[in-house]
Design a protein around this motif. Sequence first.
Motif, PDB file in Angstrom:
ATOM      1  N   PHE A  18       0.826  -1.205   0.000  1.00  0.00           N
ATOM      2  CA  PHE A  18       0.000   0.000   0.000  1.00  0.00           C
ATOM      3  C   PHE A  18       0.859   1.255   0.000  1.00  0.00           C
ATOM      4  CE2 PHE A  18      -2.763  -3.154   2.118  1.00  0.00           C
ATOM      5  CZ  PHE A  18      -3.816  -3.135   1.210  1.00  0.00           C
ATOM      6  N   MET A  19       1.968   1.206   0.695  1.00  0.00           N
ATOM      7  CA  MET A  19       2.824   2.381   0.810  1.00  0.00           C
ATOM      8  C   MET A  19       3.677   2.578  -0.434  1.00  0.00           C
ATOM      9  SD  MET A  19       3.844   1.963   4.862  1.00  0.00           S
ATOM     10  CE  MET A  19       5.525   1.974   4.470  1.00  0.00           C
ATOM     11  N   THR A  20       4.128   1.516  -1.067  1.00  0.00           N
ATOM     12  CA  THR A  20       5.066   1.642  -2.174  1.00  0.00           C
ATOM     13  C   THR A  20       4.400   1.858  -3.526  1.00  0.00           C
ATOM     14  OG1 THR A  20       5.127  -0.752  -2.451  1.00  0.00           O
ATOM     15  CG2 THR A  20       6.788   0.234  -1.011  1.00  0.00           C
ATOM     16  N   CYS A  22       1.665   3.831  -4.326  1.00  0.00           N
ATOM     17  CA  CYS A  22       0.644   4.852  -4.141  1.00  0.00           C
ATOM     18  C   CYS A  22       0.554   5.747  -5.379  1.00  0.00           C
ATOM     19  CB  CYS A  22       0.982   5.674  -2.903  1.00  0.00           C
ATOM     20  SG  CYS A  22      -0.366   6.700  -2.355  1.00  0.00           S
ATOM     21  N   ARG A  23      -0.658   6.066  -5.766  1.00  0.00           N
ATOM     22  CA  ARG A  23      -0.911   6.957  -6.897  1.00  0.00           C
ATOM     23  C   ARG A  23      -1.808   8.090  -6.406  1.00  0.00           C
ATOM     24  NH1 ARG A  23       0.017   6.405 -12.038  1.00  0.00           N
ATOM     25  NH2 ARG A  23       0.385   4.176 -11.818  1.00  0.00           N
ATOM     26  N   LYS A  59       6.732  10.782  -9.122  1.00  0.00           N
ATOM     27  CA  LYS A  59       5.478  10.441  -8.443  1.00  0.00           C
ATOM     28  C   LYS A  59       4.456   9.996  -9.471  1.00  0.00           C
ATOM     29  CE  LYS A  59       6.197  13.737  -4.712  1.00  0.00           C
ATOM     30  NZ  LYS A  59       5.689  14.926  -4.029  1.00  0.00           N
ATOM     31  N   GLU A 175      -7.034  12.374  -4.020  1.00  0.00           N
ATOM     32  CA  GLU A 175      -7.023  11.126  -3.255  1.00  0.00           C
ATOM     33  C   GLU A 175      -5.744  10.369  -3.530  1.00  0.00           C
ATOM     34  OE1 GLU A 175     -10.387   8.774  -4.439  1.00  0.00           O
ATOM     35  OE2 GLU A 175     -11.831  10.098  -3.451  1.00  0.00           O
ATOM     36  N   ARG A 176      -5.355   9.550  -2.562  1.00  0.00           N
ATOM     37  CA  ARG A 176      -4.230   8.630  -2.745  1.00  0.00           C
ATOM     38  C   ARG A 176      -4.797   7.222  -2.728  1.00  0.00           C
ATOM     39  NH1 ARG A 176       0.676  10.852  -2.324  1.00  0.00           N
ATOM     40  NH2 ARG A 176       0.829  12.899  -1.399  1.00  0.00           N
ATOM     41  N   ARG A 177      -4.368   6.432  -3.689  1.00  0.00           N
ATOM     42  CA  ARG A 177      -4.812   5.041  -3.772  1.00  0.00           C
ATOM     43  C   ARG A 177      -3.619   4.151  -4.085  1.00  0.00           C
ATOM     44  NH1 ARG A 177      -9.719   5.807  -7.972  1.00  0.00           N
ATOM     45  NH2 ARG A 177     -10.745   7.526  -6.912  1.00  0.00           N
ATOM     46  N   SER A 178      -3.765   2.903  -3.708  1.00  0.00           N
ATOM     47  CA  SER A 178      -2.730   1.924  -3.955  1.00  0.00           C
ATOM     48  C   SER A 178      -3.005   1.221  -5.284  1.00  0.00           C
ATOM     49  CB  SER A 178      -2.707   0.898  -2.822  1.00  0.00           C
ATOM     50  OG  SER A 178      -1.946  -0.228  -3.194  1.00  0.00           O
ATOM     51  N   ASP A 179      -2.041   1.266  -6.199  1.00  0.00           N
ATOM     52  CA  ASP A 179      -2.167   0.523  -7.455  1.00  0.00           C
ATOM     53  C   ASP A 179      -2.286  -0.972  -7.179  1.00  0.00           C
ATOM     54  OD1 ASP A 179      -1.963   2.846  -8.907  1.00  0.00           O
ATOM     55  OD2 ASP A 179       0.124   2.538  -9.489  1.00  0.00           O
TER      56      ASP A 179
END
Length: 187
Positions: A18-20, A22-23, A59, A175-179
């Motif tokens: 989830f941390m690595t 992030c989009r 980013k 928003e931040r989301r996990s790819d």
Amino acid sequence: MFINKFRFFIILLVVTPFMTACRVYNLYQYKPLALDVLGGELIVSLEGTYGENYEKDGKRFADFGAPYNLKFMLSMPYEYDLVEIQIRDIEIVGEKSKRKFFLPDTGSKKIKNPRNRSNPDATARTVIASVGNLSSEDFEYEPYSLTATVVVYASETSFREEEISLRLETDYKRERRSDWFDKNMSI
């Protein structure tokens, strides 16, 4: 002590993707508006689409915005007959740019009657008409004033109409989301 280290390791394994991956999503949205029109409720919304993923300064990003679809969703109580909706003379004016656009007329005869399918207690039928492909080449992300004529047909020859005027307000969010999560949890 070993159990605490083991728990930490398991949590780290779960959280790391989830941390690595992030989009950041830039959501260039508009607030939908509800109006009382001809005895029913008309919801007007300017809905965007997701663009391509991209990277900037290392980013990850994605944008939600143009091209937009302008939707007119009418819920009409059963006490009124409804066979078609037409939206005519659609004009939008940019609040900041002052650019004026005349959009093509639109309409629909696809009436959704929930009493016929899934909900015998429904209180209204619905119909949606839309104008699509409002691109970023023409439209800036800004508030717009919209005027149009809503025509509701009770039969092929019997209709009622009403002029509407409203303001389409911007509703930007980030928003931040996990790819990884989106990929693995998608259906």
